[in-house]
Design an enzyme around this catalytic site. Structure first.
Site, short mmCIF file in Angstrom:
data_model
loop_
_atom_site.label_atom_id
_atom_site.label_comp_id
_atom_site.label_asym_id
_atom_site.label_seq_id
_atom_site.Cartn_x
_atom_site.Cartn_y
_atom_site.Cartn_z
N ASN A 1 -2.11 12.97 -4.33
CA ASN A 1 -3.40 13.54 -5.14
C ASN A 1 -3.62 14.97 -4.91
OD1 ASN A 1 -3.88 11.55 -6.94
ND2 ASN A 1 -5.39 10.50 -5.32
N GLU B 1 -4.71 2.15 -4.53
CA GLU B 1 -3.33 2.22 -4.43
C GLU B 1 -2.87 1.07 -3.48
OE1 GLU B 1 -4.74 2.91 -1.26
OE2 GLU B 1 -2.64 3.83 -0.74
N ASP C 1 0.82 -1.10 0.02
CA ASP C 1 -0.14 0.01 -0.02
C ASP C 1 0.77 1.10 0.17
OD1 ASP C 1 -3.16 0.76 1.31
OD2 ASP C 1 -1.44 2.29 1.17
N ILE C 2 0.48 1.97 -0.89
CA ILE C 2 1.57 3.41 -0.90
C ILE C 2 1.12 4.40 0.13
CG2 ILE C 2 1.93 5.38 -2.45
CD1 ILE C 2 1.24 3.69 -4.97
N ASP D 1 -1.84 9.04 -10.53
CA ASP D 1 -1.95 7.95 -11.60
C ASP D 1 -0.47 7.53 -12.24
OD1 ASP D 1 -4.73 7.84 -11.59
OD2 ASP D 1 -5.01 8.60 -13.47
P1 GH3 Z 1 -2.07 5.29 4.12
O1 GH3 Z 1 -0.39 5.82 4.28
O2 GH3 Z 1 -2.58 5.07 5.36
O3 GH3 Z 1 -2.00 4.46 3.06
O4 GH3 Z 1 -2.63 6.84 3.46
P2 GH3 Z 1 -3.18 6.97 1.97
O5 GH3 Z 1 -3.36 8.52 2.05
O6 GH3 Z 1 -2.50 6.24 1.11
O7 GH3 Z 1 -4.56 6.09 2.23
P3 GH3 Z 1 -6.17 6.48 1.72
O8 GH3 Z 1 -6.84 5.27 1.74
O9 GH3 Z 1 -6.53 7.52 2.94
O10 GH3 Z 1 -6.16 6.98 0.28
C1 GH3 Z 1 -5.95 6.35 -0.78
C2 GH3 Z 1 -6.14 7.39 -1.84
O11 GH3 Z 1 -6.05 6.96 -3.26
C3 GH3 Z 1 -7.61 7.80 -2.04
C4 GH3 Z 1 -8.14 7.74 -3.30
O12 GH3 Z 1 -8.76 8.97 -3.63
C5 GH3 Z 1 -6.76 7.51 -4.09
N1 GH3 Z 1 -6.84 6.77 -5.38
C6 GH3 Z 1 -7.70 5.72 -5.35
N2 GH3 Z 1 -7.69 5.24 -6.60
C7 GH3 Z 1 -6.93 6.19 -7.42
C8 GH3 Z 1 -6.47 6.39 -8.58
O13 GH3 Z 1 -6.79 5.48 -9.58
N3 GH3 Z 1 -5.90 7.36 -9.40
C9 GH3 Z 1 -5.35 8.24 -8.30
N4 GH3 Z 1 -4.57 9.13 -8.65
N5 GH3 Z 1 -5.88 8.10 -6.93
C10 GH3 Z 1 -6.28 7.07 -6.32
MG MG Z 2 -1.99 3.91 1.09
MG MG Z 3 -4.86 1.97 0.86
MG MG Z 4 -5.30 3.64 3.50
#
Ligand code: GH3
Ligand code: MG
Ligand code: MG
Ligand code: MG
Length: 323
Positions: A207, A242, A199-200, A216
């Site tokens: 974003n 992600e 997980d990123i 992306d």
């Molecule tokens: P954590 O370190 O706890 O993982 O924090 P985080 O911000 O990575 O985790 P969170 O789950 O809060 O956020 C994930 C974000 O990924 C939210 C969503 O808008 C974004 N996301 C999901 N799919 C895509 C995509 O296809 N493209 C982009 N650019 N963003 C995406």
């Molecule tokens: Mg994440």
């Molecule tokens: Mg996540």
């Molecule tokens: Mg998360």
């Protein structure tokens, strides 16, 4: 090397890019009587590109290499060489789908029957009528193009159904349908199976700070780095936004831990290019790692354990591997 139409003194017609007329095909004519093949080649050259090969053994080689739309095979060749060629062409992967039009003297008509049994698509009896030859060649070529087109479409829809469009990795559906099979194989063969969820870290802020397109870009580049760090038998998929899952057959916890750690470092150690390379940003990932614990264990439990490990990696400060 087959004799080309140019060597027999004919101009090959232009091959049209889009054609459902059955014209403009590539034909290999296998016939050893010069008077016969010269006449047939001249007729066919009005609509197609023709290569002539008198030797059936050579012909099979050309057919496999030459990307032909149609094979026209004389069954009047010595012994049963023409029939043997048809049969071999049907069993070779590269020529299996190439239509075959057989030609024969009426005295060899029984060979035609045998030919139809082994997969010849159509036939003509000598003396061959010009209009009929052209019509039958067109029909076979048209049919060939149509089935090729169908096969491509089927292949495309299969690929689209199992692939994540953004990253080109497998999608979650594909992973879930295959994980059970991989787990079962591992259990019956007594081999280990490792699974990690990646997980990123703070992806939402990538974003927020640089825009969704930059996010992306990061996802695509991340997939490239994942692909580089795994083996052909490993299964990598985009599990959610992600989040990614890598399944590693025949891999124990120790080795999987090294792979995960190497991947974590390759992400953290090399900034990611965004906005078409105009800017570079630092990215880190957290990884939860586990292995199949016992035969018959539900894959949902394996995923759950990896997810719990991931949660701990996040809780402990991110940019780390936890198993
Ligand atoms: P954590 O370190 O706890 O993982 O924090 P985080 O911000 O990575 O985790 P969170 O789950 O809060 O956020 C994930 C974000 O990924 C939210 C969503 O808008 C974004 N996301 C999901 N799919 C895509 C995509 O296809 N493209 C982009 N650019 N963003 C995406
Ligand atoms: Mg994440
Ligand atoms: Mg996540
Ligand atoms: Mg998360």
């Amino acid at each position: 090397r087959a004799i080309t139409s140019l060597e027999i003194g004919m101009q090959a017609p232009e091959r049209s890019a889009v054609s459902d007329t059955g014209k403009g095909g590539r034909i290999l004519l296998v016939d050893d009587r010069q008077s016969s093949y010269e006449r047939l080649a001249t007729i066919l050259a009005a609509e197609h590109t023709i290569d002539v090969e008198p030797n059936p053994t050579e012909a099979l080689f050309h057919a496999a290499e030459g990307n032909y739309d149609l094979l026209i095979v004389s069954l009047d060749l010595n012994n049963f060489d023409g029939l043997r060629l048809c049969s071999q062409a049907r069993s070779l992967e590269r020529t299996r789908h190439v239509p075959i039009l057989a030609i024969a003297d009426p005295e060899n008509a029984t060979r035609l029957l045998r030919g139809l049994e082994i997969g010849v698509n159509d036939y003509l009896l000598r003396p061959i009528d010009k209009t009929e030859l052209l019509a039958r060649a067109r029909t076979q070529i048209r049919r060939r193009r149509y089935t090729d087109h169908l096969r491509d479409n089927v292949q495309n829809s299969i690929e689209m159904a199992i692939t994540d469009a953004l990253t080109g990795l497998h999608n979650r559906r594909y992973m879930e349908s295959h994980l059970a099979t991989l787990a079962e194989q591992a259990a019956t063969r007594g081999k280990p199976l490792a699974l990690m969820i990646l997980d990123i870290d703070f992806f939402k802020s990538i974003n927020d700070n640089y825009g969704h397109d930059a996010g992306d870009d990061v996802l695509r580049e991340f997939a490239v780095r994942v692909r580089k760090s795994i083996r052909g038998i490993d299964l990598a998929c985009r599990y959610g936004g992600e989040e990614f899952v890598i399944v590693m057959p025949e891999t124990d916890l120790h080795v999987a831990g090294m792979v995960a750690e190497r991947l974590r470092r390759s992400i953290a150690g090399e900034p990611f290019a965004i906005h078409k390379g105009a800017k570079r940003i630092e990215v880190t990932i957290s990884i939860g790692l586990t292995t199949l614990e016992r035969k018959g264990e539900a894959v949902a439990d394996v995923l759950k354990r990896a997810d719990t490990a991931l949660y701990r990696a996040k809780h402990d400060g991110r940019n780390r591997v936890v198993s």
